[in-house]
Design an enzyme around this catalytic site. Structure first.
Site, PDB file in Angstrom:
ATOM      1  CB  SER A  75      -1.045   0.228   1.120  1.00 31.08           C
ATOM      2  OG  SER A  75      -0.646   0.974   1.977  1.00 31.08           O
ATOM      3  CE  LYS A  76      -0.359   5.366  -4.622  1.00 34.50           C
ATOM      4  NZ  LYS A  76      -1.510   6.336  -5.423  1.00 34.50           N
ATOM      5  NE  ARG A  77      -2.723   4.485   5.085  1.00 36.30           N
ATOM      6  CZ  ARG A  77      -3.276   3.150   6.202  1.00 36.30           C
ATOM      7  NH1 ARG A  77      -1.737   3.447   6.823  1.00 36.30           N
ATOM      8  NH2 ARG A  77      -2.879   2.481   6.353  1.00 36.30           N
ATOM      9  CG  ASN A 126       4.702  -1.593   1.194  1.00 36.45           C
ATOM     10  OD1 ASN A 126       3.416  -1.644   1.452  1.00 36.45           O
ATOM     11  ND2 ASN A 126       5.284  -2.274   1.698  1.00 36.45           N
TER      12      ASN A 126
END
Ligand code: GLU
Length: 498
Positions: A259-261, A263
């Site tokens: 996930s962008k948050r 990784n």
């Protein structure tokens, strides 16, 4: 299954809605490597039908990332090809044509149900025992003449696929997942063309894959549930169904979805973090595929020769960043000085150490930096950190801990050492080269009766600022005599007041 005798044609079909995701990059790599291994063609198709999110800038971001990874496409934007255009927004006439074909085959029908009607039906169905099972096919049985009149009167409508009655299970052999079977009775009469005339994803993708003569559809398994729907469309159009290969998910080291948050998820981020395209391609190729179960360094030439669908695993792949770091280090070690300079240049420039012009003009000098760090670097971003002292001219930033431990330690006689070293380094009769400088300084070991470390560590701190640095005299050789002497003078005066 597709006809195996036809030349292999595969495609990567990103929707340009943001950066190129690492999962998308892996899909692209598999398609590219498969095309190369089979002597086929790799096609890049931009699925830009979402007008809000598909911007020109996003398209450029994808093209840049593909080029940076070295995934050259045989057909697609910028290179053209015989099956273009390669942007879905430029292919609307082909969708209209396909719709006309479906009309003739009586495989579609117009549906006039409004959104409000559909929402109400859905809400009612959800409350009932069976739950919602798709569109209730109200318009499927409309009288043809009436439908025609309503269309001519300009009534808004979509076009739906008439899923055949008594179709039997929809079956296909996935190259990764094996035999798949989906019951056709639960398939919705899906929309192919929306009220505004635009095609839905499933329809556009099938038309394009068929018209572009795609033989193998290799894509993420988030599309697995679309596949039976797409097969129904192929069948309705009378087109041959390609071979499908669905790729499992890539999970983070914590076993959760990337996930962008939590990784770094895009190719651009990995580029900025100092990874090499060769290393990233190698690493991503191994997320779900293996050459022989053990080889880890697989250069792209080997990948392009050996890649095969039957060595793709169904298991979710784990993105292990430590392994990527290790792999990047291996590629740095073997890439050679010239390629290293080009790769590291943007990072050196960004850190303010030098300029692009300087690197271009003095390429050979910059190549001498490579052996100083090649064995010890994992990411290109480490180069400015490790080498910045070389670019500081007469200035040195002394690290306090290194000074305490190596210059001010009780009985270490660092001031004496540095005075002797200053005299040696200022002596113009000694060539400004690694070996003579180092050998002459080594004579101080006997002369002063000190351990080698007590001679060399003070020099290291005075010249580089730190007790940890790349090889000392190899570095000194790349600096100017007057600057190194100035650093010794500065350290002597700053630390010893001499
Ligand atoms: N455009 C789709 C996506 O970005 C891919 C479609 C496909 O591969 O079939 O998810």
């Amino acid at each position: 299954m597709s006809d195996q005798s036809k030349p292999v044609r595969v495609r990567f079909a990103p929707s340009p809605t943001g950066e190129l995701h690492i999962g998308g990059a892996r899909t692209a790599i598999y398609n590219w490597a498969f095309a190369k291994a089979m002597g086929g063609s790799f096609i890049l198709r931009i699925e830009d039908t979402d007008p809000e999110r598909s911007t020109e800038e996003n398209k450029q971001v994808i093209l840049r990332a593909m080029k940076w990874l070295g995934l050259t496409w045989d057909e697609g934007p910028e290179v053209g090809g015989n099956f273009g255009p390669y942007l879905q927004t430029q292919r609307f006439d082909t969708y209209t044509e396909a719709l006309e074909c479906l009309k003739k085959r009586d495989a579609v029908y117009p549906c006039f149900c409004t959104k409000e009607e559909l929402d109400a039906k859905r809400a009612a169905a959800e409350k009932s025992e069976g739950g919602y099972s798709g569109y209730d096919r109200t318009c499927r049985n409309l009288d043809k003449e009436e439908a025609k009149r309503r269309i001519e009167a300009g009534e808004p409508h979509v076009w739906r696929l008439k899923v055949p009655e008594n179709h039997g299970p929809i079956e296909f052999k996935d190259a990764v997942y094996g035999d798949m079977s989906f019951p056709a009775e639960v398939m919705d009469d899906m929309i192919l063309i929306r009220t505004d005339g635009t095609p839905t994803y499933n329809f556009a993708v099938v038309c394009d894959d068929a018209n572009m003569q795609i033989t193998h559809v290799i894509r993420g398994d988030d599309h697995l549930s679309n596949t039976p729907r797409q097969i129904l469309i192929y069948e309705a159009l009378g087109y041959e169904v390609p071979t499908f290969a669905h790729l499992s998910m890539i999970l983070g080291a914590d076993g959760r979805k990337l996930s962008k948050r939590r990784n770094a998820t895009s190719v651009e981020q990995y580029q900025a973090m100092g990874f090499l395209p060769d290393a990233l391609v190698n690493f991503l190729a191994l997320l779900g595929w293996s050459l022989d179960g053990e080889t880890t360094i697989i250069p792209r030439e080997v990948l392009c020769k050996e890649f095969s669908l039957d060595r793709i695993t169904r298991k979710d792949a784990i993105f292990d960043e430590t392994k990527l770091d290790w792999m990047n280090g291996e590629y740095i070690k073997s890439m050679g000085a010239s390629a290293w300079v080009d790769a590291v240049a943007p990072f050196m420039v960004e850190a303010g150490l030098t300029s692009t012009e300087d690197i271009q003009t003095n390429h050979a000098w910059f190549e001498k930096l490579y052996p100083l760090v090649a064995e010890r670097m994992k990411r290109l971003t480490e180069a400015p950190e490790k080498l910045s002292f070389i670019f500081d001219g007469p200035n040195v930033t002394l690290d306090e801990r290194s000074v305490q431990k190596n210059l001010l330690k009780e009985g270490c006689r660092a001031d004496e050492v540095l005075r002797e070293v200053r005299a040696i380094l200022a002596d113009e009769s000694i060539p400004w080269e690694c070996d003579p400088l180092q050998d002459t300084c080594r004579e101080l070991v006997d002369k002063l009766g000190l351990k080698a470390k007590l001679v060399f560590q003070p020099i290291r701190v005075a010249v580089t600022g730190s007790q940890v640095s790349p090889p000392l005299f190899e570095s000194i050789e790349l600096m100017e005599r007057k600057d190194v002497v100035a650093r010794l003078d500065y350290t002597l005066s700053e630390v010893f007041g001499a």
